[in-house]
Each structure stands twice: as C-alpha cells, then as structure tokens.
Scaffold this motif. Structure first.
Motif, mmCIF file in Angstrom:
data_model
loop_
_atom_site.group_PDB
_atom_site.id
_atom_site.type_symbol
_atom_site.label_atom_id
_atom_site.label_comp_id
_atom_site.label_asym_id
_atom_site.label_seq_id
_atom_site.Cartn_x
_atom_site.Cartn_y
_atom_site.Cartn_z
ATOM 1 N N ALA A 149 28.760 18.805 56.440
ATOM 2 C CA ALA A 149 27.504 18.299 56.844
ATOM 3 C C ALA A 149 26.795 18.986 58.118
ATOM 4 C CB ALA A 149 27.140 16.703 56.647
ATOM 5 N N GLY A 150 27.723 18.979 59.168
ATOM 6 C CA GLY A 150 27.468 19.457 60.317
ATOM 7 C C GLY A 150 27.100 21.077 60.234
ATOM 8 N N ARG A 151 28.036 21.519 59.309
ATOM 9 C CA ARG A 151 27.742 23.168 59.527
ATOM 10 C C ARG A 151 26.465 23.353 58.344
ATOM 11 N NH1 ARG A 151 32.438 26.722 59.592
ATOM 12 N NH2 ARG A 151 34.398 25.416 59.892
ATOM 13 N N VAL A 152 26.250 22.632 57.522
ATOM 14 C CA VAL A 152 24.881 22.993 56.740
ATOM 15 C C VAL A 152 23.704 22.400 57.527
ATOM 16 C CG1 VAL A 152 23.620 22.205 54.703
ATOM 17 C CG2 VAL A 152 26.092 22.307 54.245
ATOM 18 N N ALA A 153 23.755 21.526 58.106
ATOM 19 C CA ALA A 153 22.895 21.215 59.238
ATOM 20 C C ALA A 153 22.489 22.353 60.240
ATOM 21 C CB ALA A 153 22.909 19.857 59.851
ATOM 22 N N ALA A 154 23.522 22.878 60.743
ATOM 23 C CA ALA A 154 23.339 23.937 61.591
ATOM 24 C C ALA A 154 22.707 25.213 61.051
ATOM 25 C CB ALA A 154 24.635 24.354 62.397
ATOM 26 N N LYS A 155 22.986 25.462 59.704
ATOM 27 C CA LYS A 155 22.336 26.641 59.115
ATOM 28 C C LYS A 155 20.808 26.120 58.654
ATOM 29 C CE LYS A 155 26.447 28.471 56.788
ATOM 30 N NZ LYS A 155 27.174 28.533 55.739
ATOM 31 N N THR A 156 20.244 25.036 58.558
ATOM 32 C CA THR A 156 19.054 24.573 57.968
ATOM 33 C C THR A 156 18.290 24.179 59.324
ATOM 34 O OG1 THR A 156 19.806 22.609 57.446
ATOM 35 C CG2 THR A 156 19.728 24.339 55.803
ATOM 36 N N GLY A 157 18.638 24.070 60.329
ATOM 37 C CA GLY A 157 17.820 23.588 61.478
ATOM 38 C C GLY A 157 17.713 22.025 61.713
ATOM 39 N N MET A 158 18.825 21.479 61.101
ATOM 40 C CA MET A 158 18.677 19.904 61.155
ATOM 41 C C MET A 158 19.333 19.536 62.671
ATOM 42 S SD MET A 158 17.541 18.872 58.163
ATOM 43 C CE MET A 158 16.429 20.183 58.325
#
Length: 397
Positions: free
Chosen positions: A273-282
């Motif tokens: 989830a942290g990887r996906v968040a980093a890519k999407t500006g979360m």
C-alpha cells in the motif's frame, strides 16, 4: 416560487485566515455533486451557502439528498426567497408553508436577523408573522417548546428567506481540505466505516484492496467494488486499486512461523500500500483496525505493523466498540453489503493460535528468512488493477 437550498457551515466557521480555502473547497464539492442534475449556482455568505437552480424542473428532492451528504455542512433546508418587505414575507410564508400548516395543529416562528439594519427585530418578526398565520389557520395554536412545525425566517443582506425546520447534514470538513490518503478496503464492516470517518475529517481518498484468487472469488471483488460505490456518495470520485496478492500470501504461509502469519501479512500489505500511495501522491494510509478486536490488533501487533513502512497509519476506529462501528455502517448504508458472505484475503490462512504479543525483532527475523518476499511485493504493487469509481455509480453486486 423559486425554491433554493440553504446549507449551513459547521466547523469551518472556526477557521482563521485559511477559511476561504475551506469554503472554496466546499462549494467545489457541491457543484461537482450536482453537475449531472443540471445548472446550479453556489455562493457563500455569512457562513451559509446558497444553492440555486438555474433551470426549471430540476430535481430538487435529489439535489437536497445529495447536498445533505456533502461533508462540511451541519444543517440544510429548502427555502424560498422574497423581498425584505414584511408583507412579502407574510405572503411568501403562507404560500410556501401553508399546505404544511394544514397538516399540523401546533407551530412556532423563529427569526434570524443577519441584517441588523432591518427595522423589525427578531421577536417582533416572530410575533407578527405568527399572528398573520393564525388569521389564516385559526385551528392552530403556538407551541414554543415542541411545535409540530417550525417556520424559519432569515433576514439576510439582500433578501429574506422563508423555510421549514433545518435538517441535519453530514458535518465534518470538506473532502480534500485535509490532504489525501489511501484506504485499505476489505470486504468487512470496519474498513468502509474508517473511510467514511476520515473523509468526514476532510481527507480525499482512494481505496486499495488485496485479492487472492482462487482463495477469494470474483464475487468478493465485486462486493468491495460495491462498497466503494456506496462510499462515493460521501467521498466523491475515487480509484479502487486491486492488488493481486496470491503469491506473496502463499509465500508467507509456506515460509513463516504460523503464529506470526497474520502480523507478517499485515506488514506486507502495508508495504505494498505504501508503494501504491507513493505513486499516487497519497500522504497516509487508513485502516479499520480497532484496539484488541482481533489478535493482529493488539498494541504489540500494531506496533510491529506500523514499523513496516514510513507513512502515517490512520486508525479512526481504534477506540470504538464493534456496536458503534456497526451503527455507523448501518447509517451510511454499507452494512448490508459488508455482511455478504464472501471471503477476503485477511481471513484465509488464519492460524489457529496467532501470537498476540509479537516482538519486532522476531518479526524482522522471520522476514529476513523470506528473501523473495520483497520482489513478490514489488511485482504485486506494479500490477494492480485500477478501477475508477465515480460519484453516484450504482453498485453492480
């Protein structure tokens, strides 16, 4: 008579120099929520938003329902506008609310004089308008404590507004004014409520879901999509990221000590989830965990889970009883979908005796003995399925 919606700000009125940013965000959210119904103007004055239809025959019932679910408002009402001449106010009150007065036996009048230059003070407006309505409805009596109908008159700078009692709205802060976060959305009761609670505090959010076919079914995935659709009524447009989690989960099952499986899996999910968040500006992650509800939600287990990655983990349900969470789920309309009997990956491979007080050192040692896990997590994060969930989409479930 042209009907409009009056929407009253809540917590935003306590803001200082940045209040304008919150008001602009709120107005933008309302416009976006109503845009497919037809043209509306939205303007703000004196802690109130004036939402006015710009065409005939717009669906005001649906507009009112939608505005009631926009975070940042505490009360809303349907109203009509008239000149500030007192005779016009009396005639408007009778024309607009007369039919409702015929269905009750008690009423009272409340007045708010925001325009302090208006010659009549609030008690005089209440007294004179009440007397006028009694002449037209002599069967009525005034009850200032528990009336069956409350008639409201607001004297504003440029006009007067007449309406019935205000209704409760969603409260909170406008979505998008507090940042952006990624919500871990399972198929259970808790995680949709967590998303609702954090959106209510002004977070714009997307969802991430972990699917493990063939252990989890297509129906389980559709159930989560349905929950995302139901939440869009409150949070607006969002993305649902579906992670193919079978291989990382099987690898942990096959190579880790069984009592540590759940905490190791939760850490793995947070890293992805942290990887996906980093890519999407979360800027943060949201989970539906409640302290001591299950073995992976003890203080020790949560500490081990948080240490897996660097983003803040927001847990709005951490101090709630299950009954409180269920009550919110029922109120926001996610409960019935959440209890549909389709497994999510958090409940498969659950060990019979999970460790409730794991130490971070033993967790990290177990991960060190699984050298292929990082590559599996990276692959899972890079192959997520992206599903757009627009506001108001009907759940396909």
């Amino acid at each position: 008579m042209k009907e409009i919606i009056l929407a009253y700000q809540g917590e935003m009125t306590l803001k200082g120099l940045n209040r304008g940013r919150f008001e602009a965000g709120l107005a933008k959210n309302i416009r976006r929520r109503l845009e497919d119904l037809g043209p509306f103007t939205v303007r703000s004055a004196q802690s109130t938003l004036f939402i006015e239809p710009q065409a005939e025959d717009l669906d005001m019932d649906e507009a009112f329902r939608r505005v009631s679910r926009v975070f940042g408002l505490v009360k809303i009402s349907r109203a009509v506008c008239c000149d500030k001449d007192f005779s016009a106010i009396c005639e408007t009150a009778e024309a607009y609310l007369g039919p409702r007065l015929r269905d009750v036996r008690t009423f009272k009048v409340e007045a708010k004089r925001a325009d302090k230059k208006y010659p009549m003070k609030s008690p005089e407006i209440c007294r004179e308008l009440g007397a006028y309505l009694l002449t037209r409805h002599p069967y009525l009596r005034v009850d200032v404590h528990a009336p069956q109908l409350e008639i409201m008159v607001e004297i504003r700078d440029h006009a007067a507004y007449v309406h019935g009692p205000k209704e409760a709205a969603a409260g909170g802060l406008p979505v998008g004014t507090s940042g952006r976060a990624l919500n871990l959305l399972s198929g259970g009761i808790d995680s949709p409520v967590a998303a609702y609670c954090m959106a209510r505090r002004g977070l714009a959010l997307h969802h991430i879901h972990f699917a493990s076919p063939p252990y989890t079914s297509l129906r389980a995935k559709l159930k989560v999509q349905a929950l995302a659709c139901e939440l869009s009524e409150f949070i607006g447009d969002c993305m649902l990221f579906v992670v193919p989690y079978t291989k990382p989960q099987e690898y942990i099952r096959d190579h880790a000590p069984a009592p540590l499986f759940t905490v190791l899996m939760r850490r793995s999910m947070l890293r992805i989830a942290g990887r996906v968040a980093a890519k999407t500006g979360m800027e943060a992650l949201i989970t539906g965990e409640s302290l001591a509800q299950v073995a992976s939600q003890t203080m020790a287990a949560l500490a081990c889970t948080d240490a897996a990655q660097d983003l803040p983990v927001l847990r709005p349900l951490i101090g709630m009883d299950k009954s409180e969470i269920v009550a919110i789920a029922r109120r926001i309309g996610t409960f019935e979908t959440s209890i549909e009997p389709y497994e999510d990956c958090c409940t498969i491979f659950t060990p019979p005796h999970p460790k409730t007080r794991p130490a971070l050192a033993e967790i990290e040692a177990a991960e060190a003995a699984m050298p292929e896990l990082e590559a599996l997590e990276k692959t899972a994060a890079e192959t997520v399925e992206k599903i757009f969930v627009p506001i108001g989409q009907e759940p396909d479930f």
